[in-house]
Design a protein around this motif. Structure first.
Motif: not given
Length: 281
Positions: A89-106
């Motif tokens: 969440x802090x990364x998305x805020x710092x990068x100015x991202x959102x809303x996003x799609x999240x892809x998680x492996x494993x």
């Protein structure tokens, strides 16, 4: 973001200031933002070709998550999934991202589940690739056979991919994805599970899955038929907890995104095209 030197020509390696530290993030492609979460103990550097194929249809951001990824000079630690989700969440805020799609492996899928649950305003779609998260964590100690003798470069792409993915079993057999009404589940990163408290402790995300289903969050599950680390029943549990999202099956082992990036890119395009862009009201 500031530009950093790249490790692969297809990816721009940038830095994002999070918690007053410069964190590395791979960025490539154009279109809607998709954040990729690698498996436990892995970094985006392991997935360059997979990320390049994914980026054919979207703008990919692949951060190296501290305490979760095997970042040089920053060892794996005792953080929980909640800690990882909060950092995202802090990364998305710092990068100015959102809303996003999240892809998680494993095991990155488990972190993606928790992040989607904890960050409802920032995560609007979810794709879980060979993900854990429903029920107890599997015991994968000793589940992976030895890599064999001889230098990795003499044993081909499959052996190299397995080594780079912490011996995640993978097949280079390529096939087009198919949709099925049933599903399976595959574990995360092999030797790390038994010794790692951060993800193993409190790993049952059934309650979070039910809440995502209640929110009608668009979710797709992807599973490879040759995965030997997690039983099919785990994906069935994921699907049941999420209210029956679509499941796409492909050939290959647990590390198939690494060893068959072309199939990964095609499968991701197929899965993302099936998902609505907005949460149903």
């Amino acid at each position: 973001m500031t530009r950093a030197h790249g490790h692969h020509t297809a990816i721009h390696w940038s830095t994002v200031r999070v918690d007053d530290r410069a964190e590395v993030c791979g960025v490539l492609g154009r279109g809607s933002p998709v954040v990729f979460v690698p498996g436990w103990g892995l970094t985006p550097w392991i997935y360059p070709h997979a990320l390049a194929r994914l980026a054919r249809s979207c703008r990919v951001y692949a951060p190296a998550i501290p305490g979760f990824a095997g970042v040089p000079d920053r060892p794996l630690d005792k953080r929980t999934l909640a800690d990882g989700a909060a950092w995202l969440g802090r990364f998305l805020g710092a990068a100015g991202l959102g809303p996003v799609t999240l892809v998680g492996h494993s095991f990155g899928g488990a972190l993606a589940i928790r992040a989607a649950h904890d960050l409802p305003d920032r995560i609007v779609r979810l794709v879980l690739v060979n993900s854990v998260g429903a029920g107890a964590w599997p015991d994968v100690n000793g589940a992976t056979p030895p890599l064999g003798d001889g230098p990795l470069w003499e044993r081909g792409a499959e052996a190299l991919g397995d080594a780079l993915s912490l011996r995640m079993l993978a097949s280079t057999t390529r096939t087009r994805p198919t949709t099925t009404t049933t599903s399976r589940h595959d574990v995360g990163d092999p030797g790390s599970v038994g010794r790692t408290d951060p993800t193993a402790r409190g790993g049952d995300l059934t309650a979070e899955l039910h809440r995502l289903a209640q929110r009608r969050l668009p979710v797709a599950l992807v599973w490879s038929r040759g995965d030997r680390l997690v039983p099919w029943a785990s994906v069935e549990s994921l699907r049941a907890g999420l209210g029956g999202p679509p499941v796409f099956t492909v050939a290959g082992g647990h590390g198939w995104p690494i060893t068959d990036p072309e199939c990964f890119g095609h499968t991701m395009r197929t899965a993302l095209d099936r998902l609505p862009t907005e949460v149903a009201s």
